[in-house]
Motif scaffolding. Structure first.
Motif, short mmCIF file in Angstrom:
data_model
loop_
_atom_site.label_atom_id
_atom_site.label_comp_id
_atom_site.label_asym_id
_atom_site.label_seq_id
_atom_site.Cartn_x
_atom_site.Cartn_y
_atom_site.Cartn_z
N UNK A 18 0.83 -1.21 0.00
CA UNK A 18 0.00 0.00 0.00
C UNK A 18 0.86 1.26 0.00
N UNK A 19 2.17 1.10 0.18
CA UNK A 19 3.07 2.26 0.19
C UNK A 19 3.46 2.64 -1.23
N UNK A 20 4.00 3.84 -1.37
CA UNK A 20 4.35 4.36 -2.69
C UNK A 20 5.38 3.47 -3.38
N UNK A 21 5.02 3.01 -4.58
CA UNK A 21 5.90 2.24 -5.46
C UNK A 21 6.45 0.97 -4.80
N UNK A 22 5.64 0.35 -3.95
CA UNK A 22 6.02 -0.93 -3.33
C UNK A 22 5.05 -2.04 -3.69
N UNK A 23 4.33 -1.88 -4.80
CA UNK A 23 3.37 -2.89 -5.21
C UNK A 23 4.03 -4.25 -5.47
N UNK A 24 5.31 -4.24 -5.82
CA UNK A 24 6.01 -5.50 -6.13
C UNK A 24 6.14 -6.41 -4.92
#
Length: 230
Positions: A99-105
């Motif tokens: 749910x954090x910025x640019x941590x979808x991976x």
């Protein structure tokens, strides 16, 4: 007053009506993810600065009526709430989270759900909500209601906004993650979908949260001109 209200409206608008909507998707399609993220970060810091300036200005104005005052008992409650908030905010920031910025991976990892994510998939925002609520307990003037009230509402509605944004972007992958976790803290654990594991959170993260709480409590009069300790 108008300056503080405008700052609060701006800060809420860029998060709930831009970042969490299809408008964000359209902007990214036009300018790209990198430029959008940079502009959004700049706008967020500008909004925080504007809020701080507006709050400092509003506290000295005649319209800033006081609705309630507090005693030592309320300050003790506030200290406990701030400890809970830091135990969510600090370990939450130090934990990999889709749910954090640019941590979808993170969702690609087999161990994506661990530590703080077993408690809530939005530890930082729930920490901010508790932090803001605690400040409302001990600050009964209008300026504080605007500042901390707006941050409380933004944190709470922000959890749903992020969930919707991730669902649009990740589809079934997000649905599987959301089904195993919970927005509301401890809801997944109480429902039997997760179990609490302090060891997974990391004792160093917990200790760092306690240190942050103690430092803020002790340094509050030096940083903000108001004593936090009774």
């Amino acid at each position: 007053m108008l300056n503080l209200l405008a700052a609060a409206a701006f800060f809420i608008a860029i998060h709930l009506f831009v970042s969490g909507t299809r408008l964000r998707d359209g902007i990214i399609a036009r300018i790209g993810q990198g430029p959008y993220t940079g502009l959004f970060v700049l706008a967020s810091f500008a909004g925080l600065g504007w809020l701080g300036y507006g709050f400092a200005q509003a506290r000295t104005e005649s319209w800033n009526a006081v609705y309630w005052t507090v005693g030592d008992a309320s300050r003790q409650v506030q200290l406990v709430l701030q400890l809970v908030a830091m135990l969510l905010i600090v370990p939450g920031l130090a934990t990999r989270n889709p749910t954090s910025v640019r941590q979808e991976s993170v969702l690609e990892r087999p161990d994506a759900i661990q530590g703080m994510l077993r408690i809530t998939r939005h530890p930082f925002l729930w920490g901010v909500a508790i932090w803001a609520f605690g400040h409302l307990v001990v600050n009964g003037e209008r300026a504080s209601l605007v500042l901390f009230g707006s941050l409380l509402l933004l944190a709470l509605f922000g959890t749903a906004s992020i969930d919707a944004k991730r669902k649009r972007a990740l589809g079934a992958t997000w649905d599987a993650f959301a089904a195993q976790t919970s927005n509301i803290p401890f809801a997944a654990i109480l429902a039997g979908r997760q179990k609490l594991s302090l060891g997974e959170i990391g004792w160093w993260r917990i200790l760092l949260g306690v240190v942050a709480w103690a430092a803020l409590a002790w340094g509050h009069p030096y940083m903000f001109g108001v004593a936090a300790l009774p």
